[in-house]
Motif scaffolding. Structure first.
Motif: not given
Length: 495
Positions: A293-294, A352, A355-359, A361
């Motif tokens: 996650a970036n 962003r 991104r965290y939710e998809k990963a 994280a």
């Protein structure tokens, strides 16, 4: 499009759509039998590496009439482009004008040089600034790239961030898929995957004349090239031996943010030509969370604290500087970026969070700072005091007097719940070192003379970047020198 690869590539996740784009050129075939004989091939130009830079060079040369061999060592493009956020850093573009944003080339150049601490090559930086608008236009007209609505970011990105739009995430995968589709259908491009270049051919006078490669399906290949070779292999950030050699072991354990296959062919392949290798100790860093996650530029939208719940760095610093300094500021290279609900719907932040939710994280959440602290696993009282002191300084106009200071023009308050915290480490994305290039991508030797027939672009080059760059600069540079190197190389055809 001619195709010398016979192995299918089916990938899931962010690679699925890109693999689907490539699948039309890949069909099943058993590996080539062992043989001591080379299969002889001839092209006008050989391009090594199918990232943004390599595909740009191949398309540009092919559009100019050259017969191009595009060689990729993996079974699909697996360089840094596919992992990228799809940012292009450019100015004076038609996209800016459509969004009512203004900038100047001189201001752009000044900011580029400031970010590189004055050590980026001035001539290359000026070329970059002047040709950045052409990059955006070429991607739009030649490759059909669409752009998201532009937003004003913190300095130095300001109004220059052009982000690729489309269904594939991250946007670098969208970029790769669309460019690969153009490569696939071009009659002048032979795209060879699972083909690893092990040596560049040279004449007695050190002219680059082709490449020796090993293909899983075709065996050993001896490829002659009338115009030479464009090296677009990326850098060496995944090569721990090179990282230790050129940068020391202190950064060798940083987690990778980009491709795990960038092994330094830009160095090993060009060394027999005695290149002038520069900036070999420099690299691009960035924040990276669990499961890749970036958070990237989200670090400028809140407060950064360590596991002791104390602020540790000026939130005005670029995400690159934050990532590079984090291993020096913490024992375990971990920190949190804390935001409140006032910024969560800003496009940069919302992307962003997604991104965290998809990963999948971890994201710490709380309606109060105390609840947030418990979710983060840090001391409640310490975090409450850290945030209270910070908010008081911001409201008093004294954020720049904090320790460490926050020197953002408009520091973000942390006062409106619910609150969120994102854990991240400082990671390594790409190296900045490689063969120094001339204005048209010519690889320069130790005497700063062009090596005939040898060109480089993308992360394979050295000289343009030092210490840091404005977000999106690598992809823009990849297109600029992908096109310039191809144009310079195919001049030999007319001669």
């Amino acid at each position: 499009m001619p195709d010398l690869n016979r192995r299918s590539a089916i990938h899931t996740g962010i690679f699925g759509a890109v693999a689907a784009t490539a699948a039309g050129t890949l069909s099943a075939k058993e590996a080539a039998p062992e043989s001591n004989e080379y299969k002889k091939l001839q092209f006008d130009l050989v391009v090594i590496g199918a990232g943004c830079a390599g595909m740009t060079a191949a398309l540009e040369a092919a559009d100019l009439g050259a017969k191009v061999a595009l060689l990729e060592k993996m079974n699909m493009p697996f360089g840094n482009t596919i992992y990228a956020g799809g940012h292009f850093n450019a100015t004076n573009t038609f996209v800016q004008k459509e969004n009512g944003l203004t900038d100047t080339i001189d201001e752009f150049y000044k900011d580029m040089m400031t970010v590189s601490q004055g050590r980026g090559d001035p001539a290359l930086t000026r070329i970059y600034c002047e040709k950045s608008a052409d990059c955006i236009e070429w991607l739009s007209k030649r490759c059909g790239i669409k752009w998201k609505k532009m937003v004003k970011e913190v300095w130095p990105a300001t109004v220059r961030g052009h982000v690729v739009d489309g269904p594939q995430k991250p946007s670098g995968a969208q970029l790769t898929s669309q460019m690969l589709a153009e490569v696939k259908k071009h009659p002048n491009i032979t795209f060879m995957t699972n083909t690893k270049v092990i040596e560049l051919k040279k004449s007695a006078t050190l002219r680059c004349t082709g490449a020796i490669a090993v293909s899983k399906s075709e065996g050993a290949l001896d490829i002659d090239s009338k115009c030479g070779v464009v090296v677009a292999t990326g850098g060496f950030h995944a090569n721990k031996e090179m990282i230790c050699k050129y940068m020391g072991g202190g950064v060798a354990w940083m987690p990778l943010r980009g491709s795990a296959f960038m092994m330094g062919e830009n160095i090993t392949l060009t060394k027999p030509f005695f290149p002038n290798l520069v900036n070999m100790d420099q690299f691009h860093g960035g924040p990276i969370g669990v499961n890749q996650a970036n958070p990237s530029t989200m670090v400028n939208y809140g407060v950064i604290v360590n596991k002791s719940a104390q602020r540790i760095i000026d939130e005005e610093k670029t995400y690159v500087a934050v990532a590079k300094e984090l291993p020096l500021l913490t024992k375990d290279n971990w920190a949190f970026i804390i935001i409140d609900s006032q910024v969560k719907d800003i496009d940069t932040v919302a992307t962003r969070i997604a991104r965290y939710e998809k990963a999948k994280a971890p994201i710490a959440r709380g309606n109060t700072i105390a609840e947030l602290a418990r979710s983060m696993g840090v001391n409640e009282k310490t975090l409450e005091k850290t945030i209270a002191d910070y908010n008081a300084a911001v409201k008093a106009g004294k954020a720049d007097q904090l320790t460490p200071p926050n020197t953002l023009e408009q520091p973000r308050l942390i006062e409106k719940g619910p609150f969120m915290a994102f854990a991240f480490q400082g990671g390594m994305t790409a190296t900045f070192g490689g063969p120094k290039i001339g204005k048209n991508g010519e690889v320069l030797n130790g005497e700063n003379q062009p090596v005939p027939g040898l060109f480089a672009c993308g992360n394979a080059i050295g000289g343009l970047f030092y210490y840091d760059y404005i977000v999106g600069s690598q992809l823009t540079a990849a297109v600029i020198w992908g096109r310039l190197s191809a144009k310079e190389a195919v001049k030999a055809l007319k001669a």
